[in-house]
Design a protein around this motif. Structure first.
Motif, PDB file in Angstrom:
ATOM      1  N   VAL A  89       3.692 -25.974  19.986  1.00 14.95           N
ATOM      2  CA  VAL A  89       2.886 -26.523  21.086  1.00 14.95           C
ATOM      3  C   VAL A  89       3.835 -26.949  22.187  1.00 14.95           C
ATOM      4  O   VAL A  89       4.839 -27.633  21.932  1.00 14.95           O
ATOM      5  N   ALA A  97      -2.440 -19.682  25.602  1.00 11.21           N
ATOM      6  CA  ALA A  97      -1.663 -19.502  24.384  1.00 11.21           C
ATOM      7  C   ALA A  97      -1.036 -18.122  24.478  1.00 11.21           C
ATOM      8  O   ALA A  97      -1.531 -17.249  25.202  1.00 11.21           O
ATOM      9  N   LEU A 109       1.101 -22.582  21.846  1.00 10.59           N
ATOM     10  CA  LEU A 109      -0.120 -23.114  22.456  1.00 10.59           C
ATOM     11  C   LEU A 109       0.252 -24.095  23.554  1.00 10.59           C
ATOM     12  O   LEU A 109       1.159 -24.917  23.371  1.00 10.59           O
ATOM     13  N   THR A 113      -4.731 -26.750  25.683  1.00 11.46           N
ATOM     14  CA  THR A 113      -5.563 -25.949  24.788  1.00 11.46           C
ATOM     15  C   THR A 113      -5.898 -26.736  23.530  1.00 11.46           C
ATOM     16  O   THR A 113      -7.039 -26.731  23.053  1.00 11.46           O
ATOM     17  N   LEU A 122     -10.500 -23.472  18.788  1.00 12.46           N
ATOM     18  CA  LEU A 122      -9.066 -23.355  18.570  1.00 12.46           C
ATOM     19  C   LEU A 122      -8.764 -22.285  17.523  1.00 12.46           C
ATOM     20  O   LEU A 122      -7.797 -21.539  17.643  1.00 12.46           O
TER      21      LEU A 122
END
Length: 319
Positions: A89, A97, A109, A113, A122
């Motif tokens: 992330v 993403a 990601l 998001t 997700l």
């Protein structure tokens, strides 16, 4: 994972690949100087520096870091019957993403998001990115992003030939996104979640929008087959890397109505190791989907590349 979610054991990525994606990738590989551009870009940077550049400001997802994301990711990977790849992330202020890497793929990601999407949405996104990895897209996605970034700063390695390849990569990527939307849908097995995600990608918020109205909006792009072709050509001119969310919803609905989704979830799908379809078969299928769209885009790129072979060689030099 719910009790109704079917694990798609040994599912082959060809099951979800859009015919225009396969045909576009085959055409991309046939563009003159494509291999030279590929070798030059990665020979110049190398995999490890590129990997570190992408991940130097990201947090690796684990049971103790972004545990919710980790749980959902494992569910998506299990459904698509694949070992999970490294997932990170990064701080990001857009819903996005991506899957990158040459020999060692990984997924990233944006933090927004993670914050904005519910669990099902997700999972759709994570399944989408796993689809890119399983379909072998990451090499080309990495190449596209590197060339795009270099072109914006005027880096000398990006000559006219490389720009022609970049144009073709972007055209292919828009078709590849349609494939991986299907992978995402198969990972979550809740079609509404996929379309709801597209609504959010288009800028919608749950308390201000209506999914049924958004789906109705997508119907405008299904009135004639030619309209989708025209929109994709405009996107090519605008240099967008992704098809518009409304178009993606329209393509999802085409897929649902074909019966393919229900057949796959029922267990009717290609298994890994089955013979590859021929190139001619892919072209025929793509023609049925997009008629002349892929041919026009890649024909123009190929002609441009042929005209600038000498310029390309001078720009990259002997290697």
């Amino acid at each position: 994972m719910t009790d109704t979610t079917r694990v798609l054991t040994q599912i082959d990525p060809r099951t979800w690949e859009h015919p225009a994606d396969r045909a576009a990738l085959n055409a991309l590989r046939k563009i003159p100087v494509f291999d030279q551009v590929l070798r030059a870009v990665f020979g110049f940077f190398g995999e490890k520096p590129l990997r570190l550049a992408f991940l130097s400001s990201s947090v690796r997802v684990s049971p103790t870091q972004f545990s919710r994301v980790h749980r959902i990711y494992l569910e998506a990977a299990r459904t698509l019957d694949v070992e999970p790849y490294p997932l990170y992330v990064q701080k990001g202020y857009t819903l996005n993403a991506f899957a990158f890497g040459m020999q060692k793929p990984f997924i990233v990601l944006n933090s927004l998001t993670v914050d904005e999407l519910d669990d099902d949405e997700l999972r759709f996104v994570l399944g989408h990115e796993l689809g890119h990895v399983l379909s072998g897209h990451t090499l080309y996605l990495t190449m596209m992003v590197v060339l795009y970034q270099l072109s914006t700063v005027g880096f000398p390695i990006v000559g006219i030939a490389a720009r022609a390849v970049l144009m073709a990569l972007m055209e292919w990527h828009r078709k590849a996104e349609l494939s991986c939307d299907r992978a995402g849908i198969l990972a979550v097995q809740k079609p509404e979640a996929a379309m709801r995600t597209m609504l959010k990608f288009a800028g919608g918020h749950a308390d201000e929008t209506n999914l049924a109205d958004f789906i109705a909006q997508a119907e405008e792009y299904r009135e004639t087959g030619d309209l989708a072709d025209q929109v994709f050509k405009v996107l090519n001119v605008l240099a967008l890397t992704h098809p518009a969310p409304v178009i993606r919803v329209a393509e999802m609905r085409n897929w649902f109505e074909s019966g393919a989704y229900e057949r796959i979830v029922a267990g009717e799908y290609r298994r890994r190791g089955e013979p590859e379809p021929g190139y001619a078969e892919d072209i025929a299928a793509a023609a049925a989907s997009y008629r002349e769209s892929a041919r026009d885009a890649f024909g123009n790129a190929s002609q441009a590349a042929r005209r600038v072979v000498d310029s390309f060689r001078q720009g990259f030099g002997a290697r």
